[in-house]
Design a protein around this motif. Structure first.
Motif, PDB file in Angstrom:
ATOM      1  N   LEU A  22      38.800  -0.553 -18.224  1.00  0.00           N
ATOM      2  CA  LEU A  22      37.848  -0.160 -17.172  1.00  0.00           C
ATOM      3  C   LEU A  22      37.482   1.334 -17.170  1.00  0.00           C
ATOM      4  CD1 LEU A  22      36.175  -1.339 -14.863  1.00  0.00           C
ATOM      5  CD2 LEU A  22      38.093  -0.901 -13.340  1.00  0.00           C
ATOM      6  N   PRO A  23      38.477   2.254 -17.245  1.00  0.00           N
ATOM      7  CA  PRO A  23      38.098   3.677 -17.178  1.00  0.00           C
ATOM      8  C   PRO A  23      37.116   4.096 -18.267  1.00  0.00           C
ATOM      9  CG  PRO A  23      40.452   3.429 -16.881  1.00  0.00           C
ATOM     10  CD  PRO A  23      39.934   2.079 -17.278  1.00  0.00           C
ATOM     11  N   SER A  24      37.172   3.442 -19.433  1.00  0.00           N
ATOM     12  CA  SER A  24      36.271   3.845 -20.515  1.00  0.00           C
ATOM     13  C   SER A  24      34.818   3.520 -20.196  1.00  0.00           C
ATOM     14  CB  SER A  24      36.691   3.190 -21.834  1.00  0.00           C
ATOM     15  OG  SER A  24      36.367   1.816 -21.813  1.00  0.00           O
ATOM     16  N   MET A  25      34.586   2.625 -19.213  1.00  0.00           N
ATOM     17  CA  MET A  25      33.213   2.287 -18.846  1.00  0.00           C
ATOM     18  C   MET A  25      32.663   3.202 -17.758  1.00  0.00           C
ATOM     19  SD  MET A  25      32.758  -0.167 -20.889  1.00  0.00           S
ATOM     20  CE  MET A  25      31.085  -0.483 -20.367  1.00  0.00           C
ATOM     21  N   MET A  26      33.507   4.043 -17.177  1.00  0.00           N
ATOM     22  CA  MET A  26      33.072   4.862 -16.043  1.00  0.00           C
ATOM     23  C   MET A  26      32.120   5.969 -16.491  1.00  0.00           C
ATOM     24  SD  MET A  26      34.215   3.606 -13.345  1.00  0.00           S
ATOM     25  CE  MET A  26      34.132   1.986 -14.065  1.00  0.00           C
ATOM     26  N   PRO A  27      31.121   6.288 -15.645  1.00  0.00           N
ATOM     27  CA  PRO A  27      30.198   7.371 -15.986  1.00  0.00           C
ATOM     28  C   PRO A  27      30.958   8.686 -16.163  1.00  0.00           C
ATOM     29  CG  PRO A  27      29.420   6.147 -14.068  1.00  0.00           C
ATOM     30  CD  PRO A  27      30.789   5.650 -14.362  1.00  0.00           C
ATOM     31  N   VAL A  28      30.630   9.420 -17.227  1.00  0.00           N
ATOM     32  CA  VAL A  28      31.380  10.640 -17.552  1.00  0.00           C
ATOM     33  C   VAL A  28      31.304  11.654 -16.408  1.00  0.00           C
ATOM     34  CG1 VAL A  28      31.605  12.519 -19.203  1.00  0.00           C
ATOM     35  CG2 VAL A  28      30.918  10.278 -19.987  1.00  0.00           C
ATOM     36  N   ALA A  78      31.121  11.124 -13.202  1.00  0.00           N
ATOM     37  CA  ALA A  78      32.066  10.727 -12.156  1.00  0.00           C
ATOM     38  C   ALA A  78      33.502  10.970 -12.606  1.00  0.00           C
ATOM     39  CB  ALA A  78      31.856   9.259 -11.798  1.00  0.00           C
ATOM     40  N   THR A  79      33.810  10.644 -13.864  1.00  0.00           N
ATOM     41  CA  THR A  79      35.144  10.885 -14.397  1.00  0.00           C
ATOM     42  C   THR A  79      35.496  12.370 -14.321  1.00  0.00           C
ATOM     43  OG1 THR A  79      34.773   9.082 -15.937  1.00  0.00           O
ATOM     44  CG2 THR A  79      36.612  10.519 -16.400  1.00  0.00           C
TER      45      THR A  79
END
Lengths: 320, 296
Positions: A125-131, A133-134
């Motif tokens: 899941l974290p790899s799909m998060m918008p950079v 936002a990350t």
């Protein structure tokens, strides 16, 4: 006999005709891409090469300066060398960590009989998060004053906890942590290729009395080399394009200051190119930076492809 | 059966049972160890999500302390952030870009992938190699002249540079669709040809319905790519706040209010939630898509 050969020849001739007749139809189907390739890739590539030999501010006509941009880059531009250093740092740390941790988590995920789907989702899941936002998240998580990481470090009695994004020494490790959170894509690739390894290879290894490590070393690892190769090549290209997280972090900790602050520690190659081209409007120089980047990534890719014949095992093969 | 035989049999059974038990114990221990490591890793991976969510619910002052648990829970933050910043406008801009460019990519890449996989023609392999090599091309190599083209067309400060090029094919999507189309048996398309179907008909009536999962993957990847993209919007609409996409708008907001952590985290949540929802609705499509880009 002769008849058969003749009929084969005519069929080949007919076949050729069909193929040629199809050429026009295929071109029609490909026409959007052909236009796009010419207008958005081929022409711009050549134009970039031309601009790289000019002095160009996007307003007045480009002025031919020969190799001046390249000479300046390699001999005078200290920021260029700094950006190369920072980019190499991220590539050299990130790629091995992605490979090792990705392989380790993928290997662990092949073990449990139940529940591996849930773990897989959590890691992926974290790899799909918008950079963007990350980066917000890690700016807070690693905030020296109120972030949870440093609170824990203080609690453990560590007084000189790092200032992370505010410290030139620790800004890159902070970026590295942020990027490693998104390791899930590498893990999924490796996992998929591990699950593709034929069972009987492991059974054969069992018969020979191989232990877990030997099975991994002799069976799993060779079978996942194509994925490792893929992650290596894309990792180098990704490293040279590294931009968003550095830009967001740098503008958050020290707004309106030098690019890549603190002290240029986050000045990655693409960041410097962006600054030259689209903040200072040195279009000629930015073009030269772009071509140097292109050549470096090309050389790395070709070198990897060359060595890959020695260590990548293609059972099926990517281009088959 | 003599006594010794019986004794021997009993003994053998005991040994067998013991080794069986120790093998079982070993297995259970290994499972416990694996799950412990996986659970620990899961906590690390989930922690940032939890920290973001909790901080998003704090008061502005509490976010500036090292407290973890919001006191009180300030749900109002999620309304306040919309008042603080025109987030609805940013979302609308982003949806325009992401929606239209997804339509463009699907429309332009299906026929290209069809020609590269289902039609036989000279130069097919060569065309495919070119598409593969553009996959490797860093976009920085084309960005300066593209910017100048768009400037000449007076498209800087509009959403057009972010949308229009997607109607002219995208190497990654063509590659992914082509890989999937290749798995459709050639006999099927040949049979349709013998029945007198034209190539366009075969594509729309036969291949597209079969390739729905791959088309869904391409559309999802494209949508999320645009949702996430920062560099291109910064370049083309960075000077026009009315057309900011979410990435640009939130980045500006964050760097202008870099101590309003509760608001920033609320914004991050708003930004992440659609992705998480899409992810859970279509997890299978994602995983298949990602693995297809690799090796298959």
């Amino acid at each position: 006999m002769a008849e058969i050969t003749l009929s084969r020849v005519t069929s080949v001739v007919q076949w050729r005709k069909i193929r040629q007749g199809n050429g026009w139809k295929a071109a029609l189907f490909l026409s959007p891409w052909i236009v796009g390739f010419a207008a958005f890739i081929l022409y711009p590539m050549i134009a970039t090469l031309y601009f790289s030999f000019t002095d160009y501010d996007a307003i007045t006509q480009p002025k031919w300066v020969g190799l001046d941009n390249y000479r300046f880059m390699f001999t005078k531009d200290t920021k260029f060398w700094l950006s190369i250093k920072n980019t190499l740092w991220i590539i050299i740390t990130l790629i091995p960590l992605r490979l090792i941790l990705g392989t380790l988590t993928a290997w662990l995920l092949t073990k449990p009989k139940r529940g591996s789907g849930i773990y897989r989702t959590i890691f992926f899941l974290p790899s799909m998060m918008p950079v963007v936002a990350t980066t917000f998240a890690f700016l807070f998580v690693l905030n020296p004053d109120y972030g949870p990481i440093n609170s824990v470090l203080h609690f453990l009695g560590i007084d000189s906890a790092p200032l992370w994004f505010y410290d030139p020494q620790f800004a890159k490790p902070a970026i590295l942590l942020l990027t490693l959170w998104g390791i899930g894509d590498a893990m999924i690739l490796i996992l998929a290729s591990m699950l593709d390894v034929p069972r009987d290879l492991y059974e054969a290894a069992d018969m020979e009395g191989a232990n877990g490590w030997q099975k991994f070393r002799a069976v799993t690892l060779p079978m996942i080399t194509p994925v490792i190769f893929f992650i290596l090549v894309t990792g180098i290209i990704f490293g040279f394009q590294f931009f968003t997280a550095a830009y967001v972090a740098s503008n958050s900790t020290t707004p309106y200051s030098e690019p890549g602050s603190p002290q240029g520690s986050l000045l990655f190659y693409s960041y410097w190119l962006f600054q030259q081209g689209f903040v200072l409007f040195h279009m000629g120089y930015a073009s030269a930076l772009a071509w140097v980047m292109f050549v470096i990534t090309m050389i790395c890719t070709i070198a990897l492809v060359k060595t890959s014949r020695r260590w990548v095992y293609y059972g099926g093969g990517m281009f088959s | 059966m003599t006594m010794t035989d019986r004794w021997r049999a009993e003994n053998n059974r005991a040994i067998l049972l013991a080794t069986h038990n120790s093998a079982r114990r070993h297995k259970i221990l290994a499972a416990v160890a694996t799950h412990s490591v996986l659970i620990a890793a899961s906590i690390i991976f989930l922690a940032p999500f939890i920290v973001i969510s909790l901080t998003a619910l704090m008061t502005g002052n509490q976010a500036l302390t090292s407290h973890i648990w919001p006191q009180p829970f300030q749900w109002h933050n999620f309304v306040a952030v919309f008042e603080e910043e025109p987030i609805l406008l940013y979302i609308w801009n982003t949806l325009q870009v992401a929606g239209l460019s997804t339509v463009g990519v699907v429309l332009s890449c299906i026929p290209a992938a069809y020609a590269l996989s289902r039609m036989r023609w000279r130069g097919r392999g060569f065309a495919f190699m070119i598409i593969l090599s553009t996959l490797m091309l860093p976009f920085q190599v084309t960005v300066v002249p593209l910017y100048l083209i768009f400037a000449k067309l007076e498209w800087i400060g509009t959403l057009k540079p972010l949308i229009v090029p997607n109607f002219f094919g995208d190497a990654f999507s063509i590659f992914l669709l082509r890989q999937f189309f290749m798995t459709v048996p050639q006999d099927l398309t040949d049979a349709a040809r013998i029945d007198g179907a034209g190539e366009f008909q075969i594509m729309t009536r036969l291949i597209v319905p079969l390739a729905k999962p791959a088309i869904a993957a391409v559309a999802l990847f494209q949508f999320l790519y645009q949702w996430d993209d920062f560099f291109a919007p910064l370049l083309y609409v960075g000077n026009n706040p009315k057309l900011y996409t979410l990435t640009i708008g939130l980045q500006q907001f964050q760097s202008n209010h870099n101590t309003m952590w509760n608001m920033t985290m609320a914004a991050a949540v708003i930004f992440m939630v659609p992705v998480i929802v899409i992810f859970f609705l279509a997890q299978k499509v994602f995983v298949q898509g990602i693995t297809m880009t690799g090796i298959k």
